[in-house]
Motif scaffolding. Sequence first.
Motif, mmCIF file in Angstrom:
data_model
loop_
_atom_site.group_PDB
_atom_site.id
_atom_site.type_symbol
_atom_site.label_atom_id
_atom_site.label_comp_id
_atom_site.label_asym_id
_atom_site.label_seq_id
_atom_site.Cartn_x
_atom_site.Cartn_y
_atom_site.Cartn_z
ATOM 1 N N ILE A 188 0.838 -1.200 0.000
ATOM 2 C CA ILE A 188 0.000 0.000 0.000
ATOM 3 C C ILE A 188 0.879 1.258 0.000
ATOM 4 C CG2 ILE A 188 -1.650 1.347 1.368
ATOM 5 C CD1 ILE A 188 -2.960 -1.222 2.223
ATOM 6 N N ASP A 192 -5.281 1.520 -0.198
ATOM 7 C CA ASP A 192 -6.203 0.773 0.668
ATOM 8 C C ASP A 192 -7.544 0.737 -0.079
ATOM 9 O OD1 ASP A 192 -8.131 0.020 2.567
ATOM 10 O OD2 ASP A 192 -6.921 0.834 4.208
ATOM 11 N N ASP A 250 -10.069 3.357 0.356
ATOM 12 C CA ASP A 250 -9.826 4.735 -0.091
ATOM 13 C C ASP A 250 -10.274 4.963 -1.532
ATOM 14 O OD1 ASP A 250 -8.742 5.443 2.329
ATOM 15 O OD2 ASP A 250 -6.671 4.987 1.728
ATOM 16 N N GLY A 261 -7.093 -3.160 -4.537
ATOM 17 C CA GLY A 261 -6.533 -1.827 -4.296
ATOM 18 C C GLY A 261 -5.419 -1.437 -5.255
#
Length: 341
Positions: free
Chosen positions: A210, A242, A245, A258
């Motif tokens: 990430i 993430d 998000d 992601g």
Amino acid sequence: MSTHDNTSHDLEVRDGHTAVDRFEDPGHPEHKPRLGDLDPKANKKAERQVLFLFGISVLGTIGFVIAYFALPPGETPESMRTSNLALGGALAFALLGIGTGAIHWAKALMNDHEKSEERHLQASDAETREAAVNALKDGADDSGISRRGALKGAVVTAVALFPVTIALPLIGNIGEDWDVSKLKHTMWKKGTKLARDPSGRPIKASDVTIGQVFHVIPEDLEEAEHPLDEKAKAVVLLVRLDPRDIKSEQGEGWSYDGIIAFSKICTHVGCPVALYEQQTHHLLCPCHQSTFDVADGARVVFGPAKRPLPQLPITVDAEGYLIAQSDFLEPVGPSFWEREK
């Protein structure tokens, strides 16, 4: 203090001070002759300087023609750089010679007496039009072009040859491949592995953490007939966010856990978009500051770009390597390209 009569004295009182309401025209300042106006040798020297400058333009154009044939762009960055430097340098001399030669001619040889005329209605009578034509003839006489055959030959040669620098690349491309539809597609296709740029090593989803950013090319890029041309269209920026998000994507299921991929080519004028801000998830184009929100389908949040960066649909194969689901479903690069989805 009382106000003076403006009709007779052109004065008035403003804020307690006497001010002039209008001024008499002071006329032109006294003309100061140039050295060339007084010394025939200096005048001749200026003429030679103008000849020299136009000569530089002629040599620049000739140099452009030579460089065009002797130093083709080739297929390597070094050959392209050499060709561009040679062509650009020769073109600069061709233009610089014409520009500086014309300016020096005007400043050193043409009449420099200041003149002014009253403004009249645009529609002029026959007498005024005849006077204008005579003024143009007087200007031609002031330039000395009729008396200076060498200068006339130099400027005509420089101006006549310069268009060759524009026409030659166009003529040279006659017979080349003009199939512009090739520019609307990239090497990405279903099953093509995403690889690191420039090593070409395939990327596994597990390799990307990430916040990490990868510069990506197709794995089989080196097998293309023109790798550099294909790379210019196919380069991708891959980011892992993430999943919580991610606000939106350009297509359902186009990212993987992601991991999301977008074209690196700015939709404004095609500069490489490669500056990623991890906290805001923004991608910045360094050329004109167009800013794209990766978490929201790479939509434009600032700058002159008019549309989002195209998203590359990706997934993983049985071995966990990141692969493309297809080519981009819209054109990459500046917004003037058109393609049916």
